[in-house]
Scaffold this motif. Structure first.
Motif, mmCIF file in Angstrom:
data_model
loop_
_atom_site.group_PDB
_atom_site.id
_atom_site.type_symbol
_atom_site.label_atom_id
_atom_site.label_comp_id
_atom_site.label_asym_id
_atom_site.label_seq_id
_atom_site.Cartn_x
_atom_site.Cartn_y
_atom_site.Cartn_z
ATOM 1 N N LYS A 35 0.827 -1.214 0.000
ATOM 2 C CA LYS A 35 0.000 0.000 0.000
ATOM 3 C C LYS A 35 0.861 1.265 0.000
ATOM 4 N N GLN A 36 1.922 1.281 0.787
ATOM 5 C CA GLN A 36 2.763 2.483 0.866
ATOM 6 C C GLN A 36 3.540 2.737 -0.431
ATOM 7 N N ASN A 37 3.573 1.741 -1.304
ATOM 8 C CA ASN A 37 4.254 1.899 -2.597
ATOM 9 C C ASN A 37 3.262 2.022 -3.748
ATOM 10 N N GLY A 38 2.005 2.261 -3.425
ATOM 11 C CA GLY A 38 0.995 2.464 -4.459
ATOM 12 C C GLY A 38 0.093 1.283 -4.711
ATOM 13 N N GLY A 39 0.298 0.171 -4.005
ATOM 14 C CA GLY A 39 -0.561 -0.991 -4.169
ATOM 15 C C GLY A 39 -1.985 -0.672 -3.744
ATOM 16 N N ARG A 40 -2.944 -1.195 -4.477
ATOM 17 C CA ARG A 40 -4.344 -0.879 -4.208
ATOM 18 C C ARG A 40 -5.071 -1.958 -3.425
ATOM 19 N N GLY A 41 -4.621 -3.202 -3.541
ATOM 20 C CA GLY A 41 -5.284 -4.287 -2.831
ATOM 21 C C GLY A 41 -6.655 -4.583 -3.399
ATOM 22 N N GLY A 42 -7.400 -5.404 -2.690
ATOM 23 C CA GLY A 42 -8.757 -5.738 -3.113
ATOM 24 C C GLY A 42 -8.790 -6.389 -4.481
ATOM 25 N N LYS A 43 -9.734 -5.952 -5.297
ATOM 26 C CA LYS A 43 -9.922 -6.535 -6.621
ATOM 27 C C LYS A 43 -9.000 -5.944 -7.687
ATOM 28 N N VAL A 44 -8.239 -4.944 -7.337
ATOM 29 C CA VAL A 44 -7.368 -4.311 -8.327
ATOM 30 C C VAL A 44 -6.236 -5.273 -8.677
ATOM 31 N N PRO A 45 -6.119 -5.642 -9.948
ATOM 32 C CA PRO A 45 -5.094 -6.619 -10.339
ATOM 33 C C PRO A 45 -3.676 -6.079 -10.163
ATOM 34 N N LYS A 46 -2.778 -7.000 -9.878
ATOM 35 C CA LYS A 46 -1.358 -6.669 -9.782
ATOM 36 C C LYS A 46 -0.751 -6.931 -11.156
ATOM 37 N N ILE A 47 -0.326 -5.884 -11.813
ATOM 38 C CA ILE A 47 0.258 -6.013 -13.148
ATOM 39 C C ILE A 47 1.682 -5.499 -13.107
ATOM 40 N N ASN A 60 18.428 -19.539 -12.282
ATOM 41 C CA ASN A 60 17.708 -20.305 -11.252
ATOM 42 C C ASN A 60 16.940 -19.391 -10.316
ATOM 43 N N ALA A 61 17.573 -18.323 -9.876
ATOM 44 C CA ALA A 61 16.899 -17.356 -9.009
ATOM 45 C C ALA A 61 15.742 -16.699 -9.756
ATOM 46 N N THR A 62 15.959 -16.406 -11.010
ATOM 47 C CA THR A 62 14.907 -15.793 -11.825
ATOM 48 C C THR A 62 13.719 -16.731 -11.941
ATOM 49 N N GLN A 63 13.963 -17.996 -12.211
ATOM 50 C CA GLN A 63 12.878 -18.977 -12.325
ATOM 51 C C GLN A 63 12.087 -19.086 -11.025
ATOM 52 N N ARG A 64 12.788 -19.097 -9.885
ATOM 53 C CA ARG A 64 12.107 -19.177 -8.589
ATOM 54 C C ARG A 64 11.230 -17.950 -8.355
ATOM 55 N N ARG A 65 11.767 -16.781 -8.659
ATOM 56 C CA ARG A 65 11.028 -15.528 -8.434
ATOM 57 C C ARG A 65 9.829 -15.404 -9.376
ATOM 58 N N VAL A 66 9.991 -15.856 -10.615
ATOM 59 C CA VAL A 66 8.875 -15.830 -11.564
ATOM 60 C C VAL A 66 7.737 -16.696 -11.031
ATOM 61 N N LYS A 67 8.062 -17.881 -10.564
ATOM 62 C CA LYS A 67 7.060 -18.798 -10.017
ATOM 63 C C LYS A 67 6.355 -18.161 -8.822
ATOM 64 N N GLU A 68 7.131 -17.551 -7.942
ATOM 65 C CA GLU A 68 6.577 -16.904 -6.751
ATOM 66 C C GLU A 68 5.646 -15.748 -7.130
ATOM 67 N N ALA A 69 6.078 -14.937 -8.083
ATOM 68 C CA ALA A 69 5.259 -13.791 -8.519
ATOM 69 C C ALA A 69 3.934 -14.278 -9.105
ATOM 70 N N LYS A 70 4.008 -15.284 -9.939
ATOM 71 C CA LYS A 70 2.786 -15.805 -10.555
ATOM 72 C C LYS A 70 1.871 -16.437 -9.512
ATOM 73 N N GLN A 71 2.448 -17.103 -8.500
ATOM 74 C CA GLN A 71 1.643 -17.687 -7.423
ATOM 75 C C GLN A 71 0.926 -16.610 -6.616
ATOM 76 N N GLN A 72 1.519 -15.413 -6.561
ATOM 77 C CA GLN A 72 0.886 -14.299 -5.853
ATOM 78 C C GLN A 72 -0.149 -13.589 -6.711
ATOM 79 N N GLY A 73 -0.357 -14.094 -7.920
ATOM 80 C CA GLY A 73 -1.376 -13.523 -8.794
ATOM 81 C C GLY A 73 -0.927 -12.311 -9.584
#
Length: 137
Positions: A35-47, A60-73
């Motif tokens: 939120k303090q960095n501009g995140g809106r939360g709720g139904k607003v998609p994270k793009i 390898n680190a990139t692959q792990r982070r990509v998976k994590e980001a996608k898991q967070q929606g």
């Protein structure tokens, strides 16, 4: 915007080996949608829009982070720019379907001509994300 405008582009061959995509994704995951960095939360998609001109320093680190980001929606658009771009690596970064989220362009000057088309794609992705039912329904 001030911080971004101060970033210096390393354009020599000796510096092209340093593309810390995994570290950038880690920062995105940890701080990008607070939120303090501009995140809106709720139904607003994270793009997220990832623009890269090189091969990740630590795939390898990139692959792990990509998976994590996608898991967070996080909906991830990936743009590969210039002679060092690689379609497979851009596809790794992009959300599915990659044909709607991954792009290759010739150079950074081409970004401005790509902007209007890209804005439409990100808005379409946001609308689709909002209208999708929650997982498990």
């Amino acid at each position: 915007m001030k911080a971004i405008s101060k970033v210096q582009y390393l354009d020599t061959n000796e510096n092209m080996q340093f593309t810390y995509t995994g570290k950038a994704l880690q920062m995105l995951i940890q701080k990008g949608f607070l939120k303090q960095n501009g995140g809106r939360g709720g139904k607003v998609p994270k793009i997220a829009i990832i623009i890269t001109d090189g091969k990740p320093t630590d795939i390898n680190a990139t692959q792990r982070r990509v998976k994590e980001a996608k898991q967070q929606g996080i909906i991830m658009f990936a743009i590969g720019v210039g002679e060092w771009r690689n379609k497979d690596e851009i596809n790794l970064l992009a959300s599915d379907p990659v044909d709607k989220h991954a792009f290759l362009i010739e150079d950074f000057d081409s970004l401005s001509s790509f902007e209007a088309k890209f804005a439409k794609k990100t808005c379409t992705a946001a609308i689709q994300a909002i209208s999708m039912p929650p997982e498990g329904f």
